[in-house]
Design a protein around this motif. Structure first.
Motif, short mmCIF file in Angstrom:
data_model
loop_
_atom_site.label_atom_id
_atom_site.label_comp_id
_atom_site.label_asym_id
_atom_site.label_seq_id
_atom_site.Cartn_x
_atom_site.Cartn_y
_atom_site.Cartn_z
N GLN A 5 22.96 75.71 69.80
CA GLN A 5 21.99 75.99 70.85
C GLN A 5 20.39 75.64 70.43
N PRO A 40 21.52 79.73 81.16
CA PRO A 40 23.04 80.12 80.87
C PRO A 40 23.80 79.34 81.52
N HIS A 65 26.65 79.91 76.14
CA HIS A 65 27.20 80.83 75.67
C HIS A 65 28.59 80.51 74.65
#
Lengths: 223, 444
Positions: A147, A99, A140
């Motif tokens: 992704q 992340p 995110h």
């Protein structure tokens, strides 16, 4: 090229007092070069376990696995890591992007401790997958499909011959799922072997080879 | 595109994600480092203070002093003086030291009968310019303290005169000035030195001393405040210590001063004198070198003991601080590693080896420790400067003490934190290196 040989491989897990047999003395021999191979079957059939063993992330309880003539069980821990890095790329169901890293950093992450990182190749891969505007985005900030395409780019960063994708579309809508499968199909055409484990039988439409599994064994493919 | 993947940047971003936990860890580290630096600075400040104090200590005194008194035959005479001087000169000749022999005549009295010698003691001192030792003492010790008038010259005209110590003058002759003639008659004093000076009631009347002229008045000084200095012959005559027939002065004490007694056989000299003057009952022999050296050594030893104690406490503090840092940081690192295990498993699945995992965890631990170190050093240094400033400006009595932060303190803090950071990373790194990626990924 990826020549895969599986001989009498079993994998059993001890869970408390019960023993779960994930793979039950399976045999497989195929030359998957340039092919998209789909391992299909219901949940618990042993698909993921097979992928993990082929990808050196897990070892069989018994039996032998060869990839490109290399017997995986004979490799030391260090050799196994090197082999995995050089020859195998993983695509996970939940993408498993880091992340705090941007898209391009996620792609070069497998090279983070190398003397040099191939950012050009990473950028090229992302451009190829239509993510030229997403290079510096964090996970995110990306859609699920984006992704997963970043994850595919990461799997390709070291130019491996074998791509293992475990339920790569399970977390995507059908449009994004189809797009990812098409991408994997394209990749397989570059003299790579792409093996997808899935319970989504629609993916079989893209497959060059279909391996059906149930209760840890291969079963005959339906026509 | 040319770019380099920054492992440190990656770790920093991970630290930032868990900023509360990592921030608290850094604060804990900073507090411990600040305490370590402050205590070390105080210890170093105390050490510097001790070094200065040791440098300021009086050096061992090489002067030797022997005083004989209370002879059974009551007093010493000139022949005794010569005999004592002969023994002294023989003893010191091999060493090349110089020494003087002197006869002293000194009457001591208290302010009144009731106080006796428990109160302030005053002395009438006879000074004889013909005796080098006494005169030297008088000239060198009393001379500089002269406030007004002049010292005794030793000339024949100086017969009935006195130089008054400041305290004695204030007590008995507050209005006297140089040139005045004063009489001791009205002063009610009790003499208590020579038994035959007493009358039937045990009191010696001061009227024996006729009027004397004040030649000089001394400044306030602890050593001379209670003294009045007279010409020796004059004083001795008043107290019947002078035999006019033989022209002999009798002395109460014989004093021997050796300038440098460090190379003479002091005990041998004492033995020789005791053998020569068997009837002397009072002895005060001080070889200052020995006791002053002992005192010096004891003082230095005390300072060093204190220094070693502070160093010991510093070591204990460092050890306890180190353990707390290791425990706290290990706890944080273990939790962080647990939080990141899926990421680490993913990295391992993509080909990162255990060495790389160790590097990541170690970098995390070392970065936390570095932040703690910098913050702790700054805080500790700042507080130390405040302490030192407070000490130099006399704030808060004993609370503020000297404090010195030196490069050794900084290096020690650096070493302590580096070691603690490394130790606190080992266990979490070991745990995560044993992690099988397939298990961490299956967990999802």
């Amino acid at each position: 090229m990826s020549r895969i040989v599986v001989r009498n491989v079993s994998k059993r897990y001890e869970t408390g007092q019960a023993t779960v047999t994930a793979l039950d003395a399976i045999d497989l021999e195929l030359d998957g070069t340039g092919k998209l191979i789909v391992v299909a079957g219901p949940s618990g059939a042993g698909k993921s376990t097979l992928l993990h063993i082929l990808g050196t992330m897990d070892s069989p309880t018994c039996g032998e696995v060869e990839v490109n003539g290399v017997t995986l069980g004979a490799l030391s821990e260090e050799e196994t890591v090197r082999f995995r890095k050089r020859h195998i790329g993983f695509v996970f169901q939940f993408f498993n992007l880091i992340p705090v890293l941007t898209a391009i950093e996620n792609v070069v992450a497998p090279q983070m401790f190398d003397k040099s990182q191939d950012f050009d190749r990473a950028a090229g891969l992302l451009r190829r997958f239509g993510l030229q505007d997403r290079l510096d985005h964090r996970p995110h900030q990306l859609s699920g499909g984006e992704q997963q395409r970043v994850a595919i780019a990461r799997a390709l960063i070291n130019d491996p011959g074998l791509i293992l994708a475990d339920e790569p579309t399970a977390n995507l809508d059908s449009r994004n799922g189809s797009e990812v499968i098409r991408t994997l199909k394209d990749i397989s055409k570059e003299n790579r072997t792409v093996i997808i484990a899935t319970h989504n039988e629609r993916i079989a439409d893209f497959a060059d080879v279909i391996l059906m599994m149930n209760d840890g064994r291969f079963t005959p493919a339906r026509p | 595109m040319k770019k380099r993947f920054s492992v440190t940047g990656y770790v920093l971003r991970n630290i930032a994600v868990r900023r509360l936990r990592n921030g608290l860890t850094v604060c804990r580290l900073a507090v411990l480092v600040a305490f370590f630096v402050l205590f070390s600075a105080l210890s170093e400040g105390a050490h510097d203070y001790m070094v200065r104090s040791i440098a300021d200590l009086p050096k061992p005194d090489t002067t030797g002093l022997i005083v004989m008194w209370d002879r059974e035959s009551d007093t010493y005479n000139s022949s005794d003086l010569l005999a004592a001087d002969r023994v002294l000169q023989e003893a010191i000749r091999p060493s090349g030291a110089t020494g003087h022999t002197a006869g002293l005549y000194e009457q001591q009295f208290a302010m009144d009968e009731s106080e006796g010698f428990m109160g302030q003691v005053y002395s009438l001192v006879g000074v004889d310019p013909a005796i080098p030792g006494v005169w030297k003492y008088y000239a060198s010790e009393v001379g500089p303290k002269l406030s007004s008038g002049r010292l005794l010259s030793g000339a024949p005209s100086d017969s009935a005169c006195v130089v008054l110590g400041h305290g004695l003058k204030d007590r008995f002759f507050p209005n006297a000035s140089v040139g005045d003639r004063i009489s001791f008659v009205p002063v009610n004093m009790t003499w208590d030195v020579v038994p035959r000076d007493r009358d039937a009631n045990g009191v010696v009347n001061i009227s024996r001393i006729p009027e004397v002229e004040v030649h000089g008045i001394l400044k306030p000084d602890y050593g001379t405040d209670g003294r009045a200095f007279f010409p020796l012959d004059f004083l001795a005559r008043q107290f019947l210590q002078y035999n006019g027939t033989t022209n002999t002065t009798f002395y109460q004490q014989i004093l021997m001063i050796i300038d440098d007694a460090s190379n003479i056989d002091f005990n041998g000299l004492e033995s020789s004198l005791k053998s020569e003057f068997r009837s002397a009952n009072g002895w005060d022999s001080r070889y200052n070198l020995e006791w002053s050296r002992q005192w010096y050594d004891d003082s230095v030893s005390s300072f060093k003991d204190m220094d070693a104690t502070l160093d010991g406490w510093l070591m204990v503090l460092g050890l306890v601080g180190g353990i707390l840092i290791v425990l706290g940081t290990t706890n944080n690192m273990t939790m962080s590693v647990y939080d990141q295990r899926r990421e680490i498993a993913t990295l391992k699945a993509t080909g990162i080896d255990n060495r790389g995992v160790y590097r990541l965890i170690l970098s995390h631990g070392m970065l936390l420790c570095s932040f703690g170190l910098v913050a702790g050093l700054a805080a500790g240094w700042g507080i130390s400067i405040l302490f030192d400033f407070g000490y130099r400006h006399s704030w808060g009595g004993m609370f503020f003490t000297p404090a010195t932060v030196d490069h050794v303190t900084v290096l020690l803090a650096l070493g302590l934190v580096a070691l603690s950071g490394a130790l606190s990373s080992i266990y979490p790194a070991y745990r995560v290196s044993r992690l099988r990626p397939v298990e961490a990924l299956r967990y999802e």
